[in-house]
Design a protein around this motif. Structure first.
Motif, PDB file in Angstrom:
ATOM      1  N   SER A 128      -4.639  12.753   3.882  1.00  0.00           N
ATOM      2  CA  SER A 128      -3.560  11.767   3.332  1.00  0.00           C
ATOM      3  C   SER A 128      -4.092  10.397   3.309  1.00  0.00           C
ATOM      4  N   SER A 129      -4.378   9.838   2.214  1.00  0.00           N
ATOM      5  CA  SER A 129      -4.933   8.596   1.948  1.00  0.00           C
ATOM      6  C   SER A 129      -3.978   7.612   2.364  1.00  0.00           C
ATOM      7  N   ILE A 130      -2.600   7.571   2.251  1.00  0.00           N
ATOM      8  CA  ILE A 130      -1.510   6.540   2.761  1.00  0.00           C
ATOM      9  C   ILE A 130      -1.928   6.446   4.396  1.00  0.00           C
ATOM     10  N   THR A 131      -1.773   7.454   5.139  1.00  0.00           N
ATOM     11  CA  THR A 131      -2.129   7.176   6.341  1.00  0.00           C
ATOM     12  C   THR A 131      -3.578   6.730   6.843  1.00  0.00           C
ATOM     13  N   GLN A 157      -4.882   4.493   5.009  1.00  0.00           N
ATOM     14  CA  GLN A 157      -4.843   3.001   4.589  1.00  0.00           C
ATOM     15  C   GLN A 157      -3.872   2.199   5.465  1.00  0.00           C
ATOM     16  N   LEU A 199       1.030   3.805  -3.277  1.00  0.00           N
ATOM     17  CA  LEU A 199       0.605   5.489  -3.028  1.00  0.00           C
ATOM     18  C   LEU A 199       1.595   6.141  -2.980  1.00  0.00           C
ATOM     19  N   GLY A 200       2.810   5.885  -2.698  1.00  0.00           N
ATOM     20  CA  GLY A 200       3.996   6.796  -2.426  1.00  0.00           C
ATOM     21  C   GLY A 200       4.329   7.448  -3.661  1.00  0.00           C
ATOM     22  N   ALA A 231       0.910  -0.899   0.163  1.00  0.00           N
ATOM     23  CA  ALA A 231      -0.061   0.095   0.009  1.00  0.00           C
ATOM     24  C   ALA A 231       1.007   1.135  -0.104  1.00  0.00           C
ATOM     25  N   LEU A 232       2.065   1.215   0.702  1.00  0.00           N
ATOM     26  CA  LEU A 232       2.830   2.262   0.668  1.00  0.00           C
ATOM     27  C   LEU A 232       3.593   2.590  -0.597  1.00  0.00           C
TER      28      LEU A 232
END
Length: 191
Positions: free
Chosen positions: A90-93, A95, A23-24, A19-20
């Motif tokens: 932040s969609s990363i945070t 997820q 999306l990173g 995931a990181l």
């Protein structure tokens, strides 16, 4: 069972890394920023909320409200009543938080399965089937603490936490039984 728990942890960490990594690549996704304009009712027009993905400098009524519900000279008066806010997330945070939450939930589920299925089987093998099925008559009405010495000796020889909890539970049951016996005896003596 330990191999399954280790596999679960590895799977969760791989999902988090995927995931990181996925999306990173893009610093600010178009779904992560938006301008939100809340426009109250104006004349005969009902109030409305407008959302649009625009940059922070373009976050105003003229760039976000489309189609403009009023025409001509009323546009400025309408836009002055609208409240526009630039929002980032932040969609990363989000997820990563969801992955951590699901991992903890999965571990708790595995622990529940262990407690309900595996632990009784292990207890039967270690302590024998006869010790698990004790009725109130087997504990002994005349000598409620007769088994306490055996329980104490067994708990000292075993060092793990589960056995300590089991010992405390046995001790508590014996104390409750003694309290019940004394209360009922007193009740019989008083009446």
């Amino acid at each position: 069972m330990a191999a399954r728990g280790g596999g679960w942890a590895r799977l969760c960490s791989l999902l988090a890394l995927a995931a990181l990594a996925g999306l990173g690549a893009e610093a600010k996704n178009s779904q992560d920023v938006r301008c939100k304009c809340i426009c109250p009712p104006y004349k005969d027009r009902p109030g409305h909320i407008y959302n649009k993905n625009v940059s922070q400098k373009d976050c105003d009524c003229l760039h976000v409200v489309e189609p403009m519900p009023v025409a001509g000279p009323d546009v400025e008066a309408y836009c002055l009543r609208c409240e526009c806010k630039y929002e980032e997330r932040s969609s990363i945070t989000i997820q990563v938080t969801i992955i951590i939450y699901l991992s903890i939930l999965g571990l708790l589920l595995l622990y529940m399965v262990y407690l309900t299925l595996v632990e009784p089987i292990l207890k039967r093998r270690l302590f024998g089937h006869s010790q698990l099925i004790q009725s109130d008559e087997d504990i002994g009405d005349h000598q409620p603490f007769a088994n306490a010495h055996d329980v104490l000796a067994r708990s000292r020889s075993r060092a793990n936490v589960l056995n300590k909890v089991e010992y405390a539970q046995q001790r508590w049951k014996l104390q409750v039984q003694e309290q019940r016996k004394s209360v009922f005896d007193r009740h019989v003596v008083l009446s």
